[in-house]
Design a protein around this motif. Structure first.
Motif, PDB file in Angstrom:
ATOM      1  N   GLN A  37     -50.327 188.957  37.646  1.00  0.00           N
ATOM      2  CA  GLN A  37     -50.035 188.010  36.575  1.00  0.00           C
ATOM      3  C   GLN A  37     -51.212 187.916  35.594  1.00  0.00           C
ATOM      4  OE1 GLN A  37     -49.088 187.285  39.928  1.00  0.00           O
ATOM      5  NE2 GLN A  37     -47.156 188.122  39.180  1.00  0.00           N
ATOM      6  N   ALA A  38     -52.430 187.860  36.121  1.00  0.00           N
ATOM      7  CA  ALA A  38     -53.624 187.738  35.282  1.00  0.00           C
ATOM      8  C   ALA A  38     -54.239 189.093  34.953  1.00  0.00           C
ATOM      9  CB  ALA A  38     -54.660 186.858  35.982  1.00  0.00           C
ATOM     10  N   MET A  39     -53.811 190.162  35.700  1.00  0.00           N
ATOM     11  CA  MET A  39     -54.395 191.501  35.576  1.00  0.00           C
ATOM     12  C   MET A  39     -55.910 191.453  35.760  1.00  0.00           C
ATOM     13  SD  MET A  39     -51.994 193.585  35.653  1.00  0.00           S
ATOM     14  CE  MET A  39     -52.893 195.110  35.419  1.00  0.00           C
ATOM     15  N   THR A  40     -56.309 190.731  36.830  1.00  0.00           N
ATOM     16  CA  THR A  40     -57.711 190.660  37.231  1.00  0.00           C
ATOM     17  C   THR A  40     -57.827 191.205  38.651  1.00  0.00           C
ATOM     18  OG1 THR A  40     -57.435 188.399  38.059  1.00  0.00           O
ATOM     19  CG2 THR A  40     -58.196 188.649  35.769  1.00  0.00           C
ATOM     20  N   ILE A  41     -59.041 191.602  39.016  1.00  0.00           N
ATOM     21  CA  ILE A  41     -59.289 192.123  40.356  1.00  0.00           C
ATOM     22  C   ILE A  41     -60.660 191.637  40.831  1.00  0.00           C
ATOM     23  CG2 ILE A  41     -60.284 194.311  39.569  1.00  0.00           C
ATOM     24  CD1 ILE A  41     -58.702 195.656  41.920  1.00  0.00           C
ATOM     25  N   ALA A  42     -60.733 191.221  42.084  1.00  0.00           N
ATOM     26  CA  ALA A  42     -61.991 190.764  42.668  1.00  0.00           C
ATOM     27  C   ALA A  42     -62.911 191.962  42.897  1.00  0.00           C
ATOM     28  CB  ALA A  42     -61.722 190.048  43.990  1.00  0.00           C
ATOM     29  N   GLU A  43     -64.212 191.699  42.968  1.00  0.00           N
ATOM     30  CA  GLU A  43     -65.168 192.772  43.252  1.00  0.00           C
ATOM     31  C   GLU A  43     -65.216 193.121  44.732  1.00  0.00           C
ATOM     32  OE1 GLU A  43     -69.071 192.437  41.550  1.00  0.00           O
ATOM     33  OE2 GLU A  43     -68.270 191.467  39.749  1.00  0.00           O
ATOM     34  N   ASP A  44     -65.001 192.135  45.612  1.00  0.00           N
ATOM     35  CA  ASP A  44     -65.125 192.304  47.049  1.00  0.00           C
ATOM     36  C   ASP A  44     -63.896 193.000  47.637  1.00  0.00           C
ATOM     37  OD1 ASP A  44     -66.387 191.637  49.697  1.00  0.00           O
ATOM     38  OD2 ASP A  44     -64.496 190.539  49.890  1.00  0.00           O
ATOM     39  N   VAL A  45     -64.112 193.987  48.504  1.00  0.00           N
ATOM     40  CA  VAL A  45     -63.011 194.746  49.091  1.00  0.00           C
ATOM     41  C   VAL A  45     -62.123 193.871  49.971  1.00  0.00           C
ATOM     42  CG1 VAL A  45     -64.281 195.600  51.120  1.00  0.00           C
ATOM     43  CG2 VAL A  45     -62.373 196.927  50.188  1.00  0.00           C
ATOM     44  N   VAL A  46     -62.705 192.916  50.693  1.00  0.00           N
ATOM     45  CA  VAL A  46     -61.892 192.054  51.550  1.00  0.00           C
ATOM     46  C   VAL A  46     -60.987 191.170  50.696  1.00  0.00           C
ATOM     47  CG1 VAL A  46     -61.945 190.244  53.316  1.00  0.00           C
ATOM     48  CG2 VAL A  46     -63.575 192.146  53.425  1.00  0.00           C
ATOM     49  N   ALA A  47     -61.508 190.658  49.597  1.00  0.00           N
ATOM     50  CA  ALA A  47     -60.677 189.868  48.677  1.00  0.00           C
ATOM     51  C   ALA A  47     -59.582 190.738  48.070  1.00  0.00           C
ATOM     52  CB  ALA A  47     -61.548 189.245  47.585  1.00  0.00           C
ATOM     53  N   GLN A  48     -59.906 191.989  47.770  1.00  0.00           N
ATOM     54  CA  GLN A  48     -58.880 192.898  47.254  1.00  0.00           C
ATOM     55  C   GLN A  48     -57.804 193.154  48.304  1.00  0.00           C
ATOM     56  OE1 GLN A  48     -59.951 196.493  45.190  1.00  0.00           O
ATOM     57  NE2 GLN A  48     -61.664 195.520  44.125  1.00  0.00           N
ATOM     58  N   ALA A  49     -58.212 193.328  49.568  1.00  0.00           N
ATOM     59  CA  ALA A  49     -57.224 193.541  50.638  1.00  0.00           C
ATOM     60  C   ALA A  49     -56.297 192.342  50.746  1.00  0.00           C
ATOM     61  CB  ALA A  49     -57.934 193.801  51.968  1.00  0.00           C
ATOM     62  N   GLU A  50     -56.847 191.151  50.690  1.00  0.00           N
ATOM     63  CA  GLU A  50     -56.037 189.929  50.764  1.00  0.00           C
ATOM     64  C   GLU A  50     -55.032 189.882  49.618  1.00  0.00           C
ATOM     65  OE1 GLU A  50     -54.589 186.506  52.335  1.00  0.00           O
ATOM     66  OE2 GLU A  50     -56.211 187.652  53.267  1.00  0.00           O
TER      67      GLU A  50
END
Length: 129
Positions: A37-50
């Motif tokens: 929806q926001a077209m954003t991505i976290a830097e942390d791989v664990v946050a990306q996995a979530e």
């Protein structure tokens, strides 16, 4: 056959569906850690996995399915060392009903993407071909 979109700009720009239901299985395309929806991505791989798993969960839920229906998962990591960091998150989502799984190390489409997860879920009460 039903083609399903998440509304991600990637789907339109690249030319693919978030998922395709073929009557027996729901095939969910490789899903990254973007908040679509926001077209954003976290830097942390664990946050990306979530976020990947939340994105997958939304597609499953919208089709009346759950993680218990997943029969196959492919994990694609840009860095092999990130895989073990994500195990607790993956176990939390898949642990009760573990699917067949493969982990692959590969370059991903964008440098900020650290992983991509692709799943296949069985649609209950459909005879296998």
């Amino acid at each position: 056959m039903q083609r399903i979109s998440s509304g991600s700009t990637f789907e339109t720009e690249i030319g693919y569906s978030r998922a395709v239901a073929d009557g027996h299985y729901l095939h969910i395309s490789g899903t990254t850690g973007y908040n679509y929806q926001a077209m954003t991505i976290a830097e942390d791989v664990v946050a990306q996995a979530e976020q990947c798993l939340q994105n997958i969960g939304k597609v499953l839920n919208d089709q009346g399915l759950s993680f218990a229906d997943i029969v196959r998962v492919n994990y694609i990591f840009a860095d092999r060392d990130d895989f073990s960091r994500c195990w607790p998150t993956l176990r939390r989502w898949f642990g009760v009903h573990p699917p067949a799984a493969t982990m692959i190390v590969a370059g991903l489409a964008e440098p900020d993407m650290k992983l991509e997860i692709e799943v296949t879920a069985r649609i209950p009460n459909t005879p296998a071909d």
